[in-house]
Design a protein around this motif. Structure first.
Motif, PDB file in Angstrom:
ATOM      1  N   LYS A 229       2.196  -8.173  24.531  1.00  0.00           N
ATOM      2  CA  LYS A 229       1.700  -9.340  25.336  1.00  0.00           C
ATOM      3  C   LYS A 229       1.734 -10.773  24.831  1.00  0.00           C
ATOM      4  O   LYS A 229       1.882 -11.487  25.631  1.00  0.00           O
ATOM      5  CB  LYS A 229       0.907  -9.009  26.084  1.00  0.00           C
TER       6      LYS A 229
ATOM      7  N   PRO B 150      -4.240  -7.997  38.274  1.00  0.00           N
ATOM      8  CA  PRO B 150      -2.176  -8.163  38.566  1.00  0.00           C
ATOM      9  C   PRO B 150      -1.521  -8.379  37.331  1.00  0.00           C
ATOM     10  O   PRO B 150      -1.719  -9.005  36.015  1.00  0.00           O
ATOM     11  CB  PRO B 150      -2.134  -8.937  39.683  1.00  0.00           C
ATOM     12  N   PRO B 151      -0.935  -7.002  37.622  1.00  0.00           N
ATOM     13  CA  PRO B 151       0.648  -6.923  36.388  1.00  0.00           C
ATOM     14  C   PRO B 151       0.970  -8.412  36.370  1.00  0.00           C
ATOM     15  O   PRO B 151       1.355  -8.896  35.381  1.00  0.00           O
ATOM     16  CB  PRO B 151       1.261  -5.868  37.092  1.00  0.00           C
ATOM     17  N   GLU B 152       1.474  -9.092  37.290  1.00  0.00           N
ATOM     18  CA  GLU B 152       2.315 -10.972  37.491  1.00  0.00           C
ATOM     19  C   GLU B 152       1.249 -11.658  36.450  1.00  0.00           C
ATOM     20  O   GLU B 152       2.047 -12.548  35.931  1.00  0.00           O
ATOM     21  CB  GLU B 152       2.651 -10.892  38.766  1.00  0.00           C
ATOM     22  N   LEU B 153      -0.331 -11.351  36.183  1.00  0.00           N
ATOM     23  CA  LEU B 153      -0.555 -12.490  34.946  1.00  0.00           C
ATOM     24  C   LEU B 153      -1.630 -11.586  34.170  1.00  0.00           C
ATOM     25  O   LEU B 153      -1.138 -12.601  32.884  1.00  0.00           O
ATOM     26  CB  LEU B 153      -1.922 -12.854  36.294  1.00  0.00           C
ATOM     27  N   GLU B 154      -1.980  -9.993  34.033  1.00  0.00           N
ATOM     28  CA  GLU B 154      -2.358  -9.810  32.281  1.00  0.00           C
ATOM     29  C   GLU B 154      -3.078 -11.032  32.112  1.00  0.00           C
ATOM     30  O   GLU B 154      -2.631 -10.874  30.641  1.00  0.00           O
ATOM     31  CB  GLU B 154      -0.353  -9.651  31.839  1.00  0.00           C
TER      32      GLU B 154
END
Length: 108
Positions: free
Chosen positions: A27, A69-73
């Motif tokens: 990431k 949320p997955p789009e932010l992480e």
């Protein structure tokens, strides 16, 4: 929700809230010139109810999840640390290959 591994790069939380700066593998950019430690977000740590301090050092390997949320992480929460006594190079590289994570500082 995915579980990620990372390395602790900073334990000196200026707010004294037991937070850590963790470089999450897969990431965060591993190049510290492009993403310096100071640019990493502070990560919360899941502690037992009666614990008030962390027993962790820089360089320790940890596992955790992103709680946003997955789009932010961006909001990483450390769920635990990986004991270095259990992580011989051969055993740990085998474990990492099974969960498809590469550790750039370990030779293959």
């Amino acid at each position: 929700m995915n579980i990620y591994t990372g390395v602790v790069e900073d334990i000196n939380d200026p707010a004294e809230m037991n937070r850590l700066r963790v470089r999450v593998y897969g990431k965060h950019n591993q190049n510290k010139a492009e993403l310096p430690t100071g640019a990493l977000a502070w990560s919360s740590v899941l502690l037992p109810f009666q614990a008030s301090t962390l027993n962790i050092t820089q360089g320790q390997w940890v596992m955790g999840v992103f709680v946003d949320p997955p789009e932010l992480e961006q909001e990483f929460m450390v769920l635990g640390m990986i004991s270095s006594r259990l992580c011989s190079k051969r055993l740990f590289c085998s474990f990492l290959s099974k969960i498809k994570i590469s550790w750039p500082f370990l030779e293959k």
